[in-house]
Write a protein that holds these residues in place. Sequence first.
Motif, PDB file in Angstrom:
ATOM      1  N   PRO A 128       0.810  -1.230   0.000  1.00  0.00           N
ATOM      2  CA  PRO A 128       0.000   0.000   0.000  1.00  0.00           C
ATOM      3  C   PRO A 128       0.841   1.277   0.000  1.00  0.00           C
ATOM      4  O   PRO A 128       0.480   2.256  -0.663  1.00  0.00           O
ATOM      5  CB  PRO A 128      -0.829  -0.132   1.285  1.00  0.00           C
ATOM      6  N   ALA A 129       1.949   1.276   0.738  1.00  0.00           N
ATOM      7  CA  ALA A 129       2.792   2.481   0.783  1.00  0.00           C
ATOM      8  C   ALA A 129       3.371   2.795  -0.590  1.00  0.00           C
ATOM      9  O   ALA A 129       3.443   3.960  -1.000  1.00  0.00           O
ATOM     10  CB  ALA A 129       3.911   2.294   1.808  1.00  0.00           C
ATOM     11  N   LYS A 130       3.777   1.757  -1.315  1.00  0.00           N
ATOM     12  CA  LYS A 130       4.330   1.961  -2.654  1.00  0.00           C
ATOM     13  C   LYS A 130       3.247   2.440  -3.607  1.00  0.00           C
ATOM     14  O   LYS A 130       3.486   3.320  -4.452  1.00  0.00           O
ATOM     15  CB  LYS A 130       4.952   0.663  -3.156  1.00  0.00           C
ATOM     16  N   ARG A 131       2.034   1.881  -3.476  1.00  0.00           N
ATOM     17  CA  ARG A 131       0.919   2.311  -4.339  1.00  0.00           C
ATOM     18  C   ARG A 131       0.588   3.774  -4.076  1.00  0.00           C
ATOM     19  O   ARG A 131       0.368   4.549  -5.010  1.00  0.00           O
ATOM     20  CB  ARG A 131      -0.312   1.420  -4.060  1.00  0.00           C
ATOM     21  N   TRP A 132       0.538   4.168  -2.807  1.00  0.00           N
ATOM     22  CA  TRP A 132       0.236   5.556  -2.462  1.00  0.00           C
ATOM     23  C   TRP A 132       1.324   6.487  -2.996  1.00  0.00           C
ATOM     24  O   TRP A 132       1.037   7.562  -3.516  1.00  0.00           O
ATOM     25  CB  TRP A 132       0.116   5.710  -0.948  1.00  0.00           C
ATOM     26  N   GLY A 133       2.582   6.060  -2.862  1.00  0.00           N
ATOM     27  CA  GLY A 133       3.696   6.885  -3.332  1.00  0.00           C
ATOM     28  C   GLY A 133       3.642   7.112  -4.832  1.00  0.00           C
ATOM     29  O   GLY A 133       3.877   8.227  -5.313  1.00  0.00           O
ATOM     30  N   ASN A 134       3.324   6.060  -5.589  1.00  0.00           N
ATOM     31  CA  ASN A 134       3.202   6.210  -7.043  1.00  0.00           C
ATOM     32  C   ASN A 134       2.076   7.168  -7.406  1.00  0.00           C
ATOM     33  O   ASN A 134       2.218   8.013  -8.298  1.00  0.00           O
ATOM     34  CB  ASN A 134       2.949   4.842  -7.688  1.00  0.00           C
ATOM     35  N   ASP A 135       0.951   7.052  -6.718  1.00  0.00           N
ATOM     36  CA  ASP A 135      -0.188   7.927  -7.004  1.00  0.00           C
ATOM     37  C   ASP A 135       0.141   9.370  -6.640  1.00  0.00           C
ATOM     38  O   ASP A 135      -0.198  10.301  -7.392  1.00  0.00           O
ATOM     39  CB  ASP A 135      -1.414   7.452  -6.219  1.00  0.00           C
ATOM     40  N   PHE A 136       0.823   9.568  -5.520  1.00  0.00           N
ATOM     41  CA  PHE A 136       1.191  10.925  -5.095  1.00  0.00           C
ATOM     42  C   PHE A 136       2.125  11.577  -6.118  1.00  0.00           C
ATOM     43  O   PHE A 136       1.939  12.739  -6.492  1.00  0.00           O
ATOM     44  CB  PHE A 136       1.861  10.876  -3.724  1.00  0.00           C
TER      45      PHE A 136
END
Length: 336
Positions: free
Chosen positions: A130-138
């Motif tokens: 989830p942290a990596k997914r959020w980082g990509n979206d940000f």
Amino acid sequence: MKLVVQMPALNEEASIGSVLASIPRQIPGVDEVVLLVVDDGSTDRTAELARAAGAVVVSHAQNRGVGAAFRTGLAKATELDADIIVTMDADGQFNPGDIPKLIAPVLNGEADFVSASRFLDPALVPEMPPAKRWGNDFMARWVSSITHKRFYDVSCGFRAYSKNAYLRLNLLGNFTYTHEVFLTLAFADVPIREVPVVVRGVREHGKSRVASNLFHYGWRTASIILKTYRDYRPLKFFSKIAGGLAGIGMLLLLFLLSVKIRTGGFFPHKWAGFAGAAFLGAGGGVFLVGIVAEMLDRIRTSADEALFRIRRVEADVRRLLGSGPRPPAGSGSPAP
């Protein structure tokens, strides 16, 4: 039409052979496929296995980072007179069978820069922490807000560049290159297209050398984005800082004014007046820096265009001295 498939590699002996073997050699609209591996200081058999698979290998004596490896690959691909460059990782996360799909918009003249997107199609979003997914979206939303163009995935390394796109790149970051490329080409008004593809969310072998530490990756990436934004949109960059400083100054002066209204004097908050004036002065100074930087940016823009035209002439001369003319890929027009 020559296609150069370029990949950086650092200790990828477990996967590089199979990845290179999976790259299609026969692609409609392409006459020649050249494999190019940039060995970024590997201590295993990466370079040896790449050569055995038929790749041109350029090696760094020591690890210099993905951004530096990308620039080395660009220089070699330019020397090889590539019409199209495809970049991909050597870890097997990307499917080489998607290369024809990726380069199709370039071949059709619809775009000069095409990026594979893991998030454009919700049905194809890979599994990832989830942290990596959020980082990509940000990062995608941040770059979109800076460029005023909507992008869904600005961190994927699976990309295609026409000659008109890759000859415009003048990159500085050693750590990574993905976001700097998006900003550079978007600010140059290069036609950009995202193509949805299936990507493995987690590496099969080992761990990412770039994003293994998400905090470190985020910090370094943010630094690159801010520096690129500063260089290409200096007045906006410095105006935001100036506005913040001036806003703090105004709040302090309004506070001091309220003290004067309530008590009839400034004691014991005279400090607010001096601090407010200092912040307002600093804001004005930063704004002036932005004006000067904007003037310098016009010089940089002219220099970038001159560099692009020189590179086009060099490429045309190299082609004339080589195997003869080939039609250029991409929708842009070659420099006169």
